[in-house]
Structures are given as C-alpha cells and as structure tokens.
Design a protein around this motif. Structure first.
Motif, PDB file in Angstrom:
ATOM      1  N   GLY A 139      64.588  13.037 -29.012  1.00 38.09           N
ATOM      2  CA  GLY A 139      65.517  14.153 -29.136  1.00 38.09           C
ATOM      3  C   GLY A 139      66.890  13.835 -28.575  1.00 38.09           C
ATOM      4  N   THR A 140      66.973  12.767 -27.777  1.00 34.04           N
ATOM      5  CA  THR A 140      68.266  12.373 -27.208  1.00 34.04           C
ATOM      6  C   THR A 140      69.161  11.696 -28.249  1.00 34.04           C
ATOM      7  N   LEU A 141      68.641  11.449 -29.442  1.00 39.03           N
ATOM      8  CA  LEU A 141      69.479  10.844 -30.483  1.00 39.03           C
ATOM      9  C   LEU A 141      70.685  11.730 -30.794  1.00 39.03           C
ATOM     10  N   VAL A 142      70.492  13.033 -30.746  1.00 39.09           N
ATOM     11  CA  VAL A 142      71.613  13.952 -30.975  1.00 39.09           C
ATOM     12  C   VAL A 142      72.642  13.788 -29.859  1.00 39.09           C
ATOM     13  N   PHE A 143      72.160  13.679 -28.627  1.00 45.23           N
ATOM     14  CA  PHE A 143      73.060  13.471 -27.489  1.00 45.23           C
ATOM     15  C   PHE A 143      73.874  12.188 -27.689  1.00 45.23           C
ATOM     16  N   HIS A 144      73.216  11.143 -28.137  1.00 44.92           N
ATOM     17  CA  HIS A 144      73.916   9.869 -28.310  1.00 44.92           C
ATOM     18  C   HIS A 144      74.935   9.927 -29.447  1.00 44.92           C
ATOM     19  N   PHE A 145      74.622  10.681 -30.474  1.00 46.13           N
ATOM     20  CA  PHE A 145      75.604  10.879 -31.540  1.00 46.13           C
ATOM     21  C   PHE A 145      76.875  11.508 -30.963  1.00 46.13           C
ATOM     22  N   LEU A 146      76.695  12.528 -30.113  1.00 44.03           N
ATOM     23  CA  LEU A 146      77.841  13.188 -29.500  1.00 44.03           C
ATOM     24  C   LEU A 146      78.606  12.243 -28.576  1.00 44.03           C
ATOM     25  N   SER A 147      77.876  11.526 -27.724  1.00 41.09           N
ATOM     26  CA  SER A 147      78.540  10.659 -26.749  1.00 41.09           C
ATOM     27  C   SER A 147      79.218   9.473 -27.421  1.00 41.09           C
ATOM     28  N   PHE A 148      78.592   8.900 -28.448  1.00 40.03           N
ATOM     29  CA  PHE A 148      79.219   7.781 -29.161  1.00 40.03           C
ATOM     30  C   PHE A 148      80.460   8.254 -29.920  1.00 40.03           C
ATOM     31  N   PHE A 149      80.387   9.481 -30.459  1.00 36.92           N
ATOM     32  CA  PHE A 149      81.544  10.033 -31.164  1.00 36.92           C
ATOM     33  C   PHE A 149      82.726  10.158 -30.205  1.00 36.92           C
ATOM     34  N   ILE A 150      82.464  10.632 -29.000  1.00 34.57           N
ATOM     35  CA  ILE A 150      83.537  10.753 -28.008  1.00 34.57           C
ATOM     36  C   ILE A 150      84.088   9.379 -27.646  1.00 34.57           C
ATOM     37  N   LYS A 151      83.203   8.430 -27.431  1.00 29.09           N
ATOM     38  CA  LYS A 151      83.634   7.102 -27.013  1.00 29.09           C
ATOM     39  C   LYS A 151      84.470   6.408 -28.079  1.00 29.09           C
ATOM     40  N   ILE A 152      84.102   6.604 -29.349  1.00 29.87           N
ATOM     41  CA  ILE A 152      84.761   5.880 -30.436  1.00 29.87           C
ATOM     42  C   ILE A 152      85.930   6.658 -31.032  1.00 29.87           C
TER      43      ILE A 152
END
Length: 321
Positions: A151-164
C-alpha cells in the motif's frame, strides 16, 4: 557553532523527556484489549500457523521471532515497540511531537493498533522521506519499505513526484510547481476513473466489489476537514514568508489531501491516506506557525483556526481502556 550544538543537545534532551513520559501512554492505548481488536486474531493465526501470507518484510520479522521461539504476545509487543521507535525517529523536534501526540492517540486503536503492517511501513516511509529525501539513496530505502506493505506504493508515487517534479523550496504558484501540480491532479482524476480495474488486476477483488464497505463515499464532515486543511496548506505554500520549515513534508501533506479528495468515493484509498496524512499534519501545523503564525496577530489567529480544525477530529475519538 557551539551555540548550535547546544541548541541541538537541548532539543534532544527535551525530546527524550517527552518520549520518556508520553510513549508509555501511547503504548497503553495501542496495545488495547485484543478481544476488541479486529485484526489481532488474523495476525496471530498467521504467526502461529506459519501461513506467511503477508509481505516479505513483515514475514522476515515473523521468522526472526520464530527463530527465538517467541510466542505471539511477545512478538506483538515488539511490533508495537518498532512503531514507537519509528515515531521517536520521525518526531525528533519536541514541538512537532507535542503537536503530533493528539493525532497519535487518535490513531492508536486504528492505524497503529490494528493495521500494524501498514503502520510500520508508513512510519518507515516517513522517516526515510524526512531523513534522506535529498540523498540519492532515498530511492533504495524507499524500495525497502515496500517490502512491509504494498500500500506504500501510493506514498512512493507522491514522494517521487515531489522529488522529480516539484521544487519544494519555492512557492506553490511558482511556474514549475503550479503546472506540475495541475498535471498531478489530472493524473489522479484519470486513475480514479480506472481504480476498479486496477484493483481487480492487483487481485483485490474484495475491495473492488461495489457492495464492499471499502467502496463507500467519505462523510461530509470528513470532506470538510480535508478541504479546510488543504486551504491552509496552500496558504502556507503561497506565503511570501520564507523559508517554510519541513517544506517537502508540507507538499507531501498537500498532495495526500488532494488524493483524498479526488478518491472520496473509494474509502479504502481516500480514508487510508487521510489517516496517513494525520502523521504528516503536525509538521504542517509547526511550519504554519513558524512561517505565518508568529509573524502577526492575524497570522496567529489563522494558526489558531488551523489548530482547531486539525484537532476537531478528536471530537469523535473513542478509545478502549
């Protein structure tokens, strides 16, 4: 330099004293009556029958516990201790921890006390995000957290979007940030139209069932709470005052709120990430006060309103003693 070291040492001492007194209180509420814990028996049967039906990271923790012949009650105790350790690593700022404690109590018999796999994975994600967001190894550490709950895949989508895609040091209406956030909203709207198909492909048939309790609309009060918090997040990110403490965390919280609103018809997504947002919310409260609240009387009054809105959720808290 000596002055900064002294400030850091004083902050660590204050944090230690807070943790010393408040973490046992939090443990007491997280470790509530197992007969009233809807998820406890499922974890217990999985552990005692060696079903290994959960993610690899959690299964690895189980295997280590079995290696030492620990019974499930002791293993459960260690799971809660892992949560408390991650909480202490996340809220190292004593002021943020004080702001976080009401939310932690609110979550104690929900996210933290029942959904322990997701709680550990989420707390680990947030610790990694806060600690190594600017480092290249952020991606590696993020991949490890997925092992505890997918379920953390959604979290990583958000965090990677911010980083990139986001320059978190700039205001929300900075050209790059504004257009990329519009892109983010567009992508989420498209995904929300396909969410049932995505859940079916991933094997979550019980979530995709139209009659499932997980596929219900969020309540009006919950949507109002989310909308109000999003308003204050945008106010903070568009403020002329700089820098914003924990700016990346504030952007993360804002994107969680946007996701929660767009997916309001799917409580399994919207509701779950609204709970995750509550772990991020204390950073927003602290950042708002430091950036706007302490600058003027109007700023302080707006912070008070934000604080009241944030704490309004406690009106429905119902803890088992």
């Amino acid at each position: 330099m000596d002055g900064k070291i002294l400030i850091v040492k004083k902050r660590l001492l204050h944090s230690f004293m807070l943790f010393l007194f408040l973490l046992p209180v939090l443990y007491f509420f997280i470790n509530f009556d197992s007969a009233k814990n809807l998820d406890y028996d499922g974890y217990k049967h999985n552990y005692e029958n060696v079903w290994n039906q959960f993610e690899l990271g959690y299964t690895a923790l189980e295997n280590v516990a079995r290696l030492f012949n620990l019974n499930f009650e002791i293993f459960w105790f260690f799971l809660i201790c892992i949560e408390l350790l991650l909480i202490s690593m996340l809220y190292t700022n004593p002021y943020v921890f004080i702001l976080a404690f009401p939310n932690l109590l609110f979550l104690s018999q929900g996210l933290l006390g029942t959904q322990v796999r997701f709680a550990i994975a989420t707390l680990l994600c947030l610790v990694v995000f806060k600690s190594v967001f600017l480092k290249a190894r952020f991606y590696l550490f993020s991949a490890v957290t997925v092992l505890f709950h997918n379920g953390t895949l959604v979290f990583h989508f958000l965090s990677f979007f911010i980083k990139i895609m986001i320059d978190f040091r700039e205001r929300v209406f900075y050209r790059k940030n504004f257009f990329n956030l519009l892109l983010f909203v567009f992508v989420l709207i498209v995904v929300s139209m396909l969410v049932n198909n995505i859940l079916l492909v991933m094997g979550y048939y019980y979530y995709a069932d139209p009659d499932s309790k997980h596929m219900v609309d969020r309540s009006l009060s919950s949507l109002m709470y989310t909308s109000c918090l999003l308003f204050f997040v945008f106010s903070l990110l568009s403020s002329r005052y700089k820098p914003v403490p924990y700016a990346a965390m504030v952007y993360l919280g804002g994107m969680m709120l946007i996701l929660s609103l767009i997916f309001y018809k799917f409580s399994i997504i919207s509701g779950r990430y609204n709970l995750v947002f509550m772990l991020v919310e204390p950073f927003i409260l602290y950042s708002y006060y430091k950036t706007i609240g302490c600058k003027s009387t109007f700023g302080f009054l707006s912070f008070v309103i934000l604080f009241i809105v944030a704490m309004s959720k406690l009106l429905v808290i119902n803890l088992t003693i």
